[in-house]
Scaffold this active site. Structure first.
Site, short mmCIF file in Angstrom:
data_model
loop_
_atom_site.label_atom_id
_atom_site.label_comp_id
_atom_site.label_asym_id
_atom_site.label_seq_id
_atom_site.Cartn_x
_atom_site.Cartn_y
_atom_site.Cartn_z
N LYS A 162 40.41 37.20 37.19
CA LYS A 162 41.52 36.43 37.89
C LYS A 162 41.38 35.21 37.86
CE LYS A 162 43.61 40.22 39.30
NZ LYS A 162 44.97 40.74 38.78
N TYR A 194 35.58 40.81 38.19
CA TYR A 194 37.00 41.03 38.57
C TYR A 194 37.38 39.60 39.13
CZ TYR A 194 41.19 42.38 41.27
OH TYR A 194 42.62 42.48 41.86
N SER A 251 44.12 37.33 43.09
CA SER A 251 43.33 37.75 44.24
C SER A 251 42.36 36.70 44.85
CB SER A 251 42.35 39.00 43.77
OG SER A 251 41.14 39.30 44.71
#
Length: 327
Positions: A153, A149, A125
């Protein structure tokens, strides 16, 4: 060819499996077996002539990854994980799904150690980047994510790169922009409103806009995202080089420009269904994301996305609304 897809019950996983089933091949290689796995049972792609193995399991559970790779798939699309706001609100869940599941998969591949070296395509991402941002973010901008998050990643990118460097697998990580327009019910992604302000009005429903119309972001359709994944599976290590994480192209626009694209495609009545409702959590998360990217490397490698947001709206109508706006 045997292809494994994790997260195959999610939106991108389903659309990828449908495309693989429809094409019946990756490049010049016919697909003979599809293994589809998720925490809920994935659907069987219509029209696929080969064998389909469906596995309902949590990739982070002991033994699951070993079972999935035991048949030595040539290509692994690793899409499984939880989305941004969910990972931010539930730290344990985010690390288990996004980091522990990925590490279990890479460890299982490494332990085979008999010369098998699968292609592993990982959905990363653009949340791996952190502020302060320049006007345009390049592939070599530093990784200082400002969300859990994004941190998860980034950690997975490093693990994938190290396993690839050591020759256990042939990895590529795709730093995806916001995937828009996502069909189906809303998910827990902080970026979900980017899709909701198009999807819900087109379906005749009101929706809430939690951020200002000046918010700027980069988008690619689900169709383009599936195209990214399939194209990545065909990139050789020589072509990709040692920097295996690549920022994908997309359409950079403000929320206001999204709304105007909706107006051009579907009229004022659709736009009137968007209601302003500021959400401090979503505003904080989105403020920590980069907005505009220099995807020159991705384009040079052959990745292709839309060029206008109007195209993205029309693709949603074509692919998910049977080509027409509901009455």
């Amino acid at each position: 060819m045997h292809v494994l897809v994790t997260g195959a019950a999610g939106m991108i996983g389903r659309k990828l499996a449908e495309r693989l089933g429809r094409d019946g091949a990756l490049g010049d290689a016919a697909i003979t077996t599809l293994t589809l796995t998720d925490i809920v049972e994935p659907p069987v792609p219509a029209g696929f002539a080969g064998a389909v193995r469906r596995v309902t399991a949590d990739l982070a559970d002991p033994g699951v990854a070993e079972s999935l790779v035991s048949a030595r798939p040539e290509v692994v699309f690793h899409i499984a994980g939880v989305v941004s706001a969910d990972a931010e609100l539930n730290l344990k869940k985010g690390y288990r799904a996004n980091l522990d599941g990925t590490r279990a998969l890479l460890d299982a591949i490494r332990r085979v150690a008999d010369g098998w070296c699968p292609k592993v395509v990982f959905t990363s991402s653009c949340a791996v980047f952190g502020a302060p941002f320049p006007d345009v973010i390049g592939d070599d901008f530093h990784l200082t994510p400002l969300t859990s998050y994004g941190t998860q990643k980034a950690m997975c990118e490093l693990l994938l790169a190290d396993h690839s460097r050591r020759g256990f697998l042939d990895g590529v990580a795709l730093r995806l922009p916001a995937v828009c327009v996502r069909p189906g019910p809303p998910n827990k992604a902080a970026s979900g409103f980017f899709s909701a302000i198009i999807r819900e009005p087109l379906a005749g429903r009101e929706t809430l806009l939690p951020v200002a119309e000046t918010v700027l972001h980069t988008h690619a359709s689900p169709r383009a995202t599936v195209g990214f994944l399939i194209h990545a599976a065909g990139l050789s290590r020589d072509v990709l080089g040692p920097r295996i994480a690549v920022t994908m192209p997309g359409v950079c626009c403000t929320v206001g420009e999204q709304i105007e694209a909706l107006r051009r495609v579907a009229g004022d009545a659709a736009v009137a269904r968007i209601k302003r409702a500021p959400d401090p959590l979503v505003e904080r998360i989105v403020a920590g994301w980069p907005h505009r990217f220099d995807a020159a490397r991705a384009r040079a490698l052959g990745f292709v996305a839309e060029t206008t947001f109007d195209e993205i709206v029309r693709i949603h109508i074509e692919d998910d609304l049977d080509g027409r706006i509901p009455d």
